[in-house]
Design a protein around this motif. Sequence first.
Motif, PDB file in Angstrom:
ATOM      1  N   ALA A   1       0.741  -1.052  -0.005  1.00  0.00           N
ATOM      2  CA  ALA A   1       0.263   0.014  -0.058  1.00  0.00           C
ATOM      3  C   ALA A   1       0.963   1.280  -0.136  1.00  0.00           C
ATOM      4  O   ALA A   1       0.583   2.165  -0.447  1.00  0.00           O
ATOM      5  N   TYR A   2       1.934   1.344   0.913  1.00  0.00           N
ATOM      6  CA  TYR A   2       2.906   2.414   0.606  1.00  0.00           C
ATOM      7  C   TYR A   2       3.455   2.568  -0.685  1.00  0.00           C
ATOM      8  O   TYR A   2       3.662   3.771  -0.954  1.00  0.00           O
ATOM      9  N   MET A   3       3.951   1.450  -1.212  1.00  0.00           N
ATOM     10  CA  MET A   3       4.429   1.627  -2.502  1.00  0.00           C
ATOM     11  C   MET A   3       3.373   2.214  -3.359  1.00  0.00           C
ATOM     12  O   MET A   3       3.698   3.033  -4.400  1.00  0.00           O
ATOM     13  N   VAL A   4       2.328   1.752  -3.414  1.00  0.00           N
ATOM     14  CA  VAL A   4       0.978   2.366  -4.422  1.00  0.00           C
ATOM     15  C   VAL A   4       0.923   3.868  -4.194  1.00  0.00           C
ATOM     16  O   VAL A   4       0.687   4.548  -5.146  1.00  0.00           O
ATOM     17  N   VAL A   5       0.953   4.334  -2.832  1.00  0.00           N
ATOM     18  CA  VAL A   5       0.718   5.622  -2.437  1.00  0.00           C
ATOM     19  C   VAL A   5       1.921   6.345  -2.832  1.00  0.00           C
ATOM     20  O   VAL A   5       1.776   7.452  -3.688  1.00  0.00           O
ATOM     21  N   SER A   6       3.085   5.900  -2.980  1.00  0.00           N
ATOM     22  CA  SER A   6       4.515   6.458  -3.647  1.00  0.00           C
ATOM     23  C   SER A   6       4.319   6.746  -4.876  1.00  0.00           C
ATOM     24  O   SER A   6       4.486   7.931  -5.721  1.00  0.00           O
ATOM     25  N   VAL A   7       3.533   5.775  -5.845  1.00  0.00           N
ATOM     26  CA  VAL A   7       3.706   5.938  -7.025  1.00  0.00           C
ATOM     27  C   VAL A   7       2.799   6.889  -7.312  1.00  0.00           C
ATOM     28  O   VAL A   7       2.918   7.661  -8.315  1.00  0.00           O
ATOM     29  N   LEU A   8       1.549   7.153  -6.840  1.00  0.00           N
ATOM     30  CA  LEU A   8       0.466   8.030  -6.933  1.00  0.00           C
ATOM     31  C   LEU A   8       1.051   9.450  -6.426  1.00  0.00           C
ATOM     32  O   LEU A   8       0.655  10.470  -7.241  1.00  0.00           O
ATOM     33  N   THR A   9       1.990   9.633  -5.612  1.00  0.00           N
ATOM     34  CA  THR A   9       2.476  10.944  -5.271  1.00  0.00           C
ATOM     35  C   THR A   9       3.463  11.294  -6.455  1.00  0.00           C
ATOM     36  O   THR A   9       3.552  12.402  -6.688  1.00  0.00           O
ATOM     37  N   LEU A  10       4.147  10.236  -6.782  1.00  0.00           N
ATOM     38  CA  LEU A  10       5.123  10.837  -8.048  1.00  0.00           C
ATOM     39  C   LEU A  10       4.324  11.091  -9.192  1.00  0.00           C
ATOM     40  O   LEU A  10       4.553  12.004 -10.091  1.00  0.00           O
ATOM     41  N   LEU A  11       3.113  10.663  -9.411  1.00  0.00           N
ATOM     42  CA  LEU A  11       2.203  10.982 -10.581  1.00  0.00           C
ATOM     43  C   LEU A  11       1.896  12.454 -10.168  1.00  0.00           C
ATOM     44  O   LEU A  11       1.769  13.113 -11.327  1.00  0.00           O
ATOM     45  N   ILE A  12       1.610  12.798  -9.108  1.00  0.00           N
ATOM     46  CA  ILE A  12       1.058  14.097  -8.893  1.00  0.00           C
ATOM     47  C   ILE A  12       2.265  15.077  -8.863  1.00  0.00           C
ATOM     48  O   ILE A  12       2.300  16.164  -9.359  1.00  0.00           O
ATOM     49  N   VAL A  13       3.573  14.670  -8.520  1.00  0.00           N
ATOM     50  CA  VAL A  13       4.796  15.493  -8.762  1.00  0.00           C
ATOM     51  C   VAL A  13       4.905  15.725 -10.451  1.00  0.00           C
ATOM     52  O   VAL A  13       5.200  16.743 -10.645  1.00  0.00           O
ATOM     53  N   CYS A  14       4.752  14.661 -10.914  1.00  0.00           N
ATOM     54  CA  CYS A  14       4.891  14.944 -12.436  1.00  0.00           C
ATOM     55  C   CYS A  14       3.992  16.043 -13.206  1.00  0.00           C
ATOM     56  O   CYS A  14       4.266  16.562 -13.984  1.00  0.00           O
TER      57      CYS A  14
ATOM     58  N   GLN B   1       2.483  18.246 -11.440  1.00  0.00           N
ATOM     59  CA  GLN B   1       2.904  19.672 -10.841  1.00  0.00           C
ATOM     60  C   GLN B   1       4.110  20.275 -11.477  1.00  0.00           C
ATOM     61  O   GLN B   1       4.452  21.305 -11.877  1.00  0.00           O
ATOM     62  N   THR B   2       4.948  19.299 -11.917  1.00  0.00           N
ATOM     63  CA  THR B   2       6.092  19.738 -12.667  1.00  0.00           C
ATOM     64  C   THR B   2       5.662  20.173 -14.145  1.00  0.00           C
ATOM     65  O   THR B   2       6.361  21.381 -14.554  1.00  0.00           O
ATOM     66  N   TYR B   3       4.943  19.446 -14.636  1.00  0.00           N
ATOM     67  CA  TYR B   3       4.339  19.987 -16.054  1.00  0.00           C
ATOM     68  C   TYR B   3       3.661  21.502 -15.919  1.00  0.00           C
ATOM     69  O   TYR B   3       3.829  22.280 -16.723  1.00  0.00           O
ATOM     70  N   LEU B   4       2.749  21.595 -15.031  1.00  0.00           N
ATOM     71  CA  LEU B   4       2.199  22.843 -14.826  1.00  0.00           C
ATOM     72  C   LEU B   4       3.382  24.150 -14.335  1.00  0.00           C
ATOM     73  O   LEU B   4       3.100  25.234 -15.198  1.00  0.00           O
ATOM     74  N   GLY B   5       4.261  23.614 -13.685  1.00  0.00           N
ATOM     75  CA  GLY B   5       5.355  24.672 -13.412  1.00  0.00           C
ATOM     76  C   GLY B   5       6.098  25.065 -14.575  1.00  0.00           C
ATOM     77  O   GLY B   5       6.405  26.211 -14.907  1.00  0.00           O
ATOM     78  N   THR B   6       6.460  23.997 -15.466  1.00  0.00           N
ATOM     79  CA  THR B   6       7.158  24.220 -16.612  1.00  0.00           C
ATOM     80  C   THR B   6       6.401  25.083 -17.578  1.00  0.00           C
ATOM     81  O   THR B   6       6.768  25.814 -18.361  1.00  0.00           O
ATOM     82  N   ALA B   7       5.111  24.761 -17.617  1.00  0.00           N
ATOM     83  CA  ALA B   7       4.034  25.533 -18.655  1.00  0.00           C
ATOM     84  C   ALA B   7       4.320  27.014 -18.158  1.00  0.00           C
ATOM     85  O   ALA B   7       4.033  27.854 -19.001  1.00  0.00           O
ATOM     86  N   LEU B   8       4.096  27.373 -16.906  1.00  0.00           N
ATOM     87  CA  LEU B   8       4.125  28.856 -16.500  1.00  0.00           C
ATOM     88  C   LEU B   8       5.379  29.324 -16.932  1.00  0.00           C
ATOM     89  O   LEU B   8       5.531  30.585 -17.323  1.00  0.00           O
TER      90      LEU B   8
END
Length: 165
Positions: free
Chosen positions: A123-136, A138-145
Amino acid sequence: MFQYLPPLNEHNLPYPDTIHPIVIHFVLAMIFFAFFCDIVGYFTKNTRLYEVSWWNLAFATVSIFIAIIFGQIEAGLAEPYQAAADTLNLHTLLGWSLAGILAGVTGWRYVIRLREKEQLPTAYMVVSVLTLLIVCIQTYLGTALVWIYGLHSIPVVDAIREGGL
């Protein structure tokens, strides 16, 4: 009171260049490296990598709040035009959410560390993958700005000051 504040430069900032991207890149590197160490440790059963992962998450959690503080200051000084406003608002909302999520994941990881688990829970590993997805995202949005909307770039700041945007 405002006479004591430094004047804004050509980037519309009181300091030479944006600080938020500098700090956030350290946060991103620590989050990705922590996940990498967890994955390698998970499959190789090398528990020493879990300790490396823990410390990266702990420092990333502290650093993300520093990045958010500078991000809020720089977003306020950006004077975003209409086309960039929605992306900036989503980036801000997701940034604060990510800070909370990362703090929660780090707390969970701390409890796992205290219990000296030989293997991380799935379960922790799944949440880590979801967190990485949110990070990606967020990175796209920051890059777009920066690269699409040009916030804090000299041509966009000039256009806003002249009323062109």
